[in-house]
Design a protein around this motif. Structure first.
Motif, PDB file in Angstrom:
ATOM      1  N   ALA A 192       0.701  -1.604   0.252  1.00  0.00           N
ATOM      2  CA  ALA A 192      -0.253  -0.170   0.240  1.00  0.00           C
ATOM      3  C   ALA A 192       0.605   1.109  -0.117  1.00  0.00           C
ATOM      4  O   ALA A 192       0.452   2.064  -0.368  1.00  0.00           O
ATOM      5  N   LEU A 193       1.880   1.092   0.180  1.00  0.00           N
ATOM      6  CA  LEU A 193       2.819   2.389   0.105  1.00  0.00           C
ATOM      7  C   LEU A 193       3.715   2.027  -1.194  1.00  0.00           C
ATOM      8  O   LEU A 193       4.471   3.388  -1.077  1.00  0.00           O
ATOM      9  N   VAL A 194       3.385   1.877  -1.744  1.00  0.00           N
ATOM     10  CA  VAL A 194       4.318   1.294  -2.904  1.00  0.00           C
ATOM     11  C   VAL A 194       3.524   2.596  -3.885  1.00  0.00           C
ATOM     12  O   VAL A 194       2.593   2.074  -4.434  1.00  0.00           O
ATOM     13  N   PRO A 195       4.462   3.535  -5.001  1.00  0.00           N
ATOM     14  CA  PRO A 195       3.247   3.818  -5.623  1.00  0.00           C
ATOM     15  C   PRO A 195       2.459   2.856  -6.709  1.00  0.00           C
ATOM     16  O   PRO A 195       3.117   1.959  -6.725  1.00  0.00           O
ATOM     17  N   ALA A 196       1.364   3.083  -7.166  1.00  0.00           N
ATOM     18  CA  ALA A 196       0.229   2.078  -7.650  1.00  0.00           C
ATOM     19  C   ALA A 196       0.983   1.582  -9.590  1.00  0.00           C
ATOM     20  O   ALA A 196       0.791   0.871  -9.493  1.00  0.00           O
ATOM     21  N   ALA A 197       1.825   2.783  -9.736  1.00  0.00           N
ATOM     22  CA  ALA A 197       2.536   2.181 -11.373  1.00  0.00           C
ATOM     23  C   ALA A 197       3.645   1.219 -11.106  1.00  0.00           C
ATOM     24  O   ALA A 197       3.896   0.460 -12.307  1.00  0.00           O
ATOM     25  N   VAL A 198       4.296   1.730  -9.850  1.00  0.00           N
ATOM     26  CA  VAL A 198       5.545   0.299  -9.208  1.00  0.00           C
ATOM     27  C   VAL A 198       4.151  -0.783  -9.210  1.00  0.00           C
ATOM     28  O   VAL A 198       5.480  -2.339  -9.828  1.00  0.00           O
ATOM     29  N   ARG A 199       3.495  -0.947  -8.597  1.00  0.00           N
ATOM     30  CA  ARG A 199       2.746  -2.153  -8.417  1.00  0.00           C
ATOM     31  C   ARG A 199       2.161  -2.807  -9.148  1.00  0.00           C
ATOM     32  O   ARG A 199       2.622  -4.014 -10.046  1.00  0.00           O
ATOM     33  N   ALA A 200       1.895  -2.152 -10.671  1.00  0.00           N
ATOM     34  CA  ALA A 200       1.441  -2.268 -11.809  1.00  0.00           C
ATOM     35  C   ALA A 200       2.094  -2.787 -12.349  1.00  0.00           C
ATOM     36  O   ALA A 200       2.445  -3.989 -13.309  1.00  0.00           O
ATOM     37  N   GLY A 201       3.197  -2.301 -12.508  1.00  0.00           N
ATOM     38  CA  GLY A 201       4.631  -2.911 -12.830  1.00  0.00           C
ATOM     39  C   GLY A 201       5.364  -3.956 -12.509  1.00  0.00           C
ATOM     40  O   GLY A 201       5.993  -5.327 -13.449  1.00  0.00           O
ATOM     41  N   ALA A 202       4.858  -4.470 -11.587  1.00  0.00           N
ATOM     42  CA  ALA A 202       5.363  -5.373 -11.264  1.00  0.00           C
ATOM     43  C   ALA A 202       4.105  -6.875 -11.238  1.00  0.00           C
ATOM     44  O   ALA A 202       4.648  -7.518 -11.455  1.00  0.00           O
ATOM     45  N   VAL A 203       3.385  -6.051 -11.752  1.00  0.00           N
ATOM     46  CA  VAL A 203       2.004  -7.188 -11.911  1.00  0.00           C
ATOM     47  C   VAL A 203       2.387  -7.640 -13.478  1.00  0.00           C
ATOM     48  O   VAL A 203       1.952  -9.277 -13.721  1.00  0.00           O
ATOM     49  N   VAL A 204       3.284  -6.832 -13.954  1.00  0.00           N
ATOM     50  CA  VAL A 204       2.842  -6.520 -15.726  1.00  0.00           C
ATOM     51  C   VAL A 204       4.505  -8.177 -16.022  1.00  0.00           C
ATOM     52  O   VAL A 204       4.138  -8.646 -16.438  1.00  0.00           O
ATOM     53  N   ALA A 205       5.245  -7.508 -15.052  1.00  0.00           N
ATOM     54  CA  ALA A 205       6.630  -8.466 -15.025  1.00  0.00           C
ATOM     55  C   ALA A 205       6.656 -10.102 -14.507  1.00  0.00           C
ATOM     56  O   ALA A 205       6.428 -10.573 -14.731  1.00  0.00           O
ATOM     57  N   GLY A 206       5.375 -10.156 -13.635  1.00  0.00           N
ATOM     58  CA  GLY A 206       5.242 -11.209 -13.408  1.00  0.00           C
ATOM     59  C   GLY A 206       4.494 -12.455 -14.160  1.00  0.00           C
ATOM     60  O   GLY A 206       4.487 -13.680 -14.726  1.00  0.00           O
ATOM     61  N   ALA A 207       3.403 -11.395 -15.344  1.00  0.00           N
ATOM     62  CA  ALA A 207       2.811 -11.925 -16.360  1.00  0.00           C
ATOM     63  C   ALA A 207       3.225 -12.499 -17.570  1.00  0.00           C
ATOM     64  O   ALA A 207       3.453 -13.637 -18.585  1.00  0.00           O
ATOM     65  N   VAL A 208       4.040 -10.996 -17.636  1.00  0.00           N
ATOM     66  CA  VAL A 208       4.844 -11.152 -19.163  1.00  0.00           C
ATOM     67  C   VAL A 208       5.436 -12.672 -18.975  1.00  0.00           C
ATOM     68  O   VAL A 208       6.152 -13.615 -19.752  1.00  0.00           O
ATOM     69  N   LEU A 209       6.710 -12.640 -18.213  1.00  0.00           N
ATOM     70  CA  LEU A 209       7.188 -14.188 -17.460  1.00  0.00           C
ATOM     71  C   LEU A 209       6.884 -15.220 -17.353  1.00  0.00           C
ATOM     72  O   LEU A 209       7.336 -15.859 -18.384  1.00  0.00           O
ATOM     73  N   ARG A 210       5.586 -15.252 -16.454  1.00  0.00           N
ATOM     74  CA  ARG A 210       4.705 -16.467 -16.442  1.00  0.00           C
ATOM     75  C   ARG A 210       4.134 -16.998 -18.243  1.00  0.00           C
ATOM     76  O   ARG A 210       4.530 -18.585 -18.833  1.00  0.00           O
ATOM     77  N   SER A 211       4.163 -15.653 -18.846  1.00  0.00           N
ATOM     78  CA  SER A 211       3.611 -16.187 -19.965  1.00  0.00           C
ATOM     79  C   SER A 211       4.701 -16.602 -20.977  1.00  0.00           C
ATOM     80  O   SER A 211       4.272 -18.035 -22.241  1.00  0.00           O
ATOM     81  N   LEU A 218       5.663 -25.199 -24.240  1.00  0.00           N
ATOM     82  CA  LEU A 218       4.565 -25.474 -25.148  1.00  0.00           C
ATOM     83  C   LEU A 218       5.827 -25.730 -26.265  1.00  0.00           C
ATOM     84  O   LEU A 218       5.704 -27.219 -27.034  1.00  0.00           O
ATOM     85  N   LEU A 219       6.484 -25.167 -26.840  1.00  0.00           N
ATOM     86  CA  LEU A 219       7.461 -25.463 -28.088  1.00  0.00           C
ATOM     87  C   LEU A 219       7.876 -26.381 -27.962  1.00  0.00           C
ATOM     88  O   LEU A 219       8.103 -27.180 -28.868  1.00  0.00           O
ATOM     89  N   PHE A 220       8.763 -26.635 -26.060  1.00  0.00           N
ATOM     90  CA  PHE A 220       9.589 -27.789 -26.373  1.00  0.00           C
ATOM     91  C   PHE A 220       8.557 -28.502 -26.273  1.00  0.00           C
ATOM     92  O   PHE A 220       9.430 -29.905 -26.753  1.00  0.00           O
ATOM     93  N   LEU A 221       7.827 -29.258 -25.450  1.00  0.00           N
ATOM     94  CA  LEU A 221       6.620 -30.500 -25.548  1.00  0.00           C
ATOM     95  C   LEU A 221       5.870 -30.589 -27.689  1.00  0.00           C
ATOM     96  O   LEU A 221       6.401 -31.933 -27.750  1.00  0.00           O
ATOM     97  N   VAL A 222       6.646 -29.288 -28.519  1.00  0.00           N
ATOM     98  CA  VAL A 222       5.972 -29.928 -29.490  1.00  0.00           C
ATOM     99  C   VAL A 222       6.938 -30.705 -29.861  1.00  0.00           C
ATOM    100  O   VAL A 222       6.744 -31.577 -30.775  1.00  0.00           O
ATOM    101  N   ALA A 223       8.138 -30.132 -29.751  1.00  0.00           N
ATOM    102  CA  ALA A 223       9.606 -30.353 -30.413  1.00  0.00           C
ATOM    103  C   ALA A 223       9.687 -31.577 -30.233  1.00  0.00           C
ATOM    104  O   ALA A 223      10.037 -32.463 -30.471  1.00  0.00           O
ATOM    105  N   LEU A 224       9.236 -32.063 -28.305  1.00  0.00           N
ATOM    106  CA  LEU A 224       9.624 -34.000 -28.244  1.00  0.00           C
ATOM    107  C   LEU A 224       8.593 -34.772 -28.511  1.00  0.00           C
ATOM    108  O   LEU A 224       8.639 -35.811 -28.874  1.00  0.00           O
ATOM    109  N   GLY A 225       7.058 -34.197 -28.809  1.00  0.00           N
ATOM    110  CA  GLY A 225       6.561 -34.863 -29.768  1.00  0.00           C
ATOM    111  C   GLY A 225       6.591 -35.224 -30.490  1.00  0.00           C
ATOM    112  O   GLY A 225       6.380 -36.443 -31.053  1.00  0.00           O
ATOM    113  N   LEU A 226       7.146 -34.375 -31.816  1.00  0.00           N
ATOM    114  CA  LEU A 226       7.431 -34.345 -32.806  1.00  0.00           C
ATOM    115  C   LEU A 226       8.386 -35.978 -32.906  1.00  0.00           C
ATOM    116  O   LEU A 226       8.905 -36.204 -33.716  1.00  0.00           O
ATOM    117  N   SER A 227       9.774 -35.794 -31.913  1.00  0.00           N
ATOM    118  CA  SER A 227      10.311 -36.525 -32.157  1.00  0.00           C
ATOM    119  C   SER A 227      10.039 -37.840 -31.220  1.00  0.00           C
ATOM    120  O   SER A 227      11.717 -38.146 -30.655  1.00  0.00           O
TER     121      SER A 227
END
Length: 427
Positions: A192-211, A218-227
């Motif tokens: 609650a003490l952190v600026p809203a933009a910083v909190r939003a940036g942290a949420v974006v960082a987590g979402a981008v990294l997870r994605s 998925l790319l690795f599983l497709v490659a392994l499935g084809l082989s």
């Protein structure tokens, strides 16, 4: 009779008294280490029995192998026939991180009654509850790690205690500390003490990294499935029994996160190596003799890949754009804060992926196998560029309408001031 139905004041006070902080956190750290360790010890005994029906050695040999696997997941490294192996099975590390998070969260919940309340913390009063809990949690985990490394050490295998302690510190700082802060409720107060933009940036960082990790997996599983046929041929060439094949599959699964991070490095462009003088990237594939590991069946054929393969490098910025847009679309921010959160979060996600990629490499054997893994400096540059630009584009889709709305409000003429009617003075 009434005294039997009502709780005495002394019992009520004892129930409301906070639990001992140091004891709870130390036990939590020890239990976080012992949970995966006990599972691996049991797996080692089962593996010792199914491989030769218990003819050679004793159950303690299987337990020792389980302990060495636990230590390898904590970066200890192993010495096999004089060759130093430092490649970390990140699957074991992930299980240890999950155990650390669960126990850390429970520790935080147990010690939430210590220290000042939320109002006093917001007023700036010093609160050492979480730092003390983190320190003692690390101490409990480290004691277990040192004892296991000491008991498992031998003439043929020499696990590195400093490396184990370093990885234990990393687990504590990256996993246990946030878990304790969240479980104790301090994270919500501090956020609650952190600026809203910083909190939003942290949420974006987590979402981008997870994605990005999800698309890499998925790319690795497709490659392994084809082989898959090649992977099955590699396994059958070892002539394992069904039980041995199951154990061999578990060993390969322990390195599955390493393969996912290598696939992500390939997707970003720099690629990775599977030995000295090798390269696996969208632009070129240079391979040499490889060990019999089914995961390596997912590698592309040596030579120059087809032209359409290079188009896959557009996936990271597209994924970052979509993730940033989804993370920011429900946040009431001004257009400049939306852009700042998107760009900053994307850059942070790129750095986070490069840090994870740095954990995926190491020495897998002697000679040319002394280096396996992503090219971390190049991955860092490409990840920050792809994720930063992609997240900024995704945020711009939201920032542009917000900017137009703010400009329209500023261009509206101000309402004319209203004045009260005046009356002529009476004579």
């Amino acid at each position: 009779m009434t005294s039997l139905l009502t709780r005495p004041d002394s019992a009520r006070a004892a129930a409301a008294r906070p639990r001992p902080l140091v004891l709870i956190a130390t036990l939590g750290g020890a239990l976080a280490a012992l949970g995966p360790l006990v599972v691996l010890l049991a797996a080692g005994v089962i593996g010792w029995f199914v491989t030769d029906a218990g003819v050679h050695g004793a159950p303690r040999d299987g337990m020792r192998m389980g302990a060495l696997a636990w230590l390898a997941g904590h970066g200890s490294g192993l010495t096999v026939m004089g060759a130093r192996i430092t490649l970390v099975p990140l699957g074991i590390t992930a299980v240890a991180a999950w155990s650390t998070w669960r126990l850390g969260h429970r520790v935080g919940d147990s010690v939430s009654g210590h220290g000042p309340d939320a109002d006093r913390i917001s007023d700036g009063e010093r609160d050492l509850t979480v730092p003390i809990a983190i320190g003692t949690f690390f101490a409990g985990y480290a004691v277990v790690a040192v004892v296991v490394a000491t008991l498992a050490a031998g003439s043929a295998v020499d696990p590195s205690v400093p490396r184990v302690l370093g990885w234990t510190l990393l687990l504590t700082a990256a996993v246990a500390a946030p878990a304790i802060a969240v479980g104790s409720g301090r994270a919500a107060i501090w956020a609650a003490l952190v600026p809203a933009a910083v909190r939003a940036g942290a949420v974006v960082a987590g979402a981008v990294l997870r994605s990005l990790l999800l698309v890499s997996g998925l790319l690795f599983l497709v490659a392994l499935g084809l082989s898959f046929g090649d992977a099955a041929t590699m396994t059958s060439s070892l002539h394992p029994s069904p039980s041995e094949a199951g154990l061999y599959a578990l060993v390969n699964a322990a390195f599955l996160p390493n393969a996912v991070l290598c696939a992500g490095s390939w997707l970003l462009g720099p690629g990775f190596a599977v030995g000295g003088a090798t390269l696996v990237s969208p632009g070129a594939v240079v391979l040499g003799p490889l060990p019999v590991v089914p995961l390596l069946a997912a590698l592309p054929a040596a030579g120059t890949p087809p032209g359409w393969v290079g188009a896959l490098m557009l996936l990271p910025p597209v994924v970052a754009a979509v993730a940033a847009h989804r993370a920011l679309r429900t946040r009431p921010l001004t257009w400049d804060r939306i852009a700042l959160a998107g760009c900053g979060g994307g850059l942070a996600a790129g750095v986070g992926f490069a840090v994870l990629a740095s954990l995926a490499g190491g020495a897998a054997g002697p000679g040319r196998m002394r280096f396996v893994g992503p090219f971390v400096p190049d991955v860092l540059v490409h990840a920050m560029t792809a994720c930063g630009v992609g997240a900024l584009l995704g945020a711009s889709v939201l920032a542009l309408p917000a900017w137009r709305a703010a400009r329209a409000r500023s261009d509206e003429p101000a309402p004319a001031p209203t004045t009260a009617p005046t009356t002529a003075p009476e004579d």
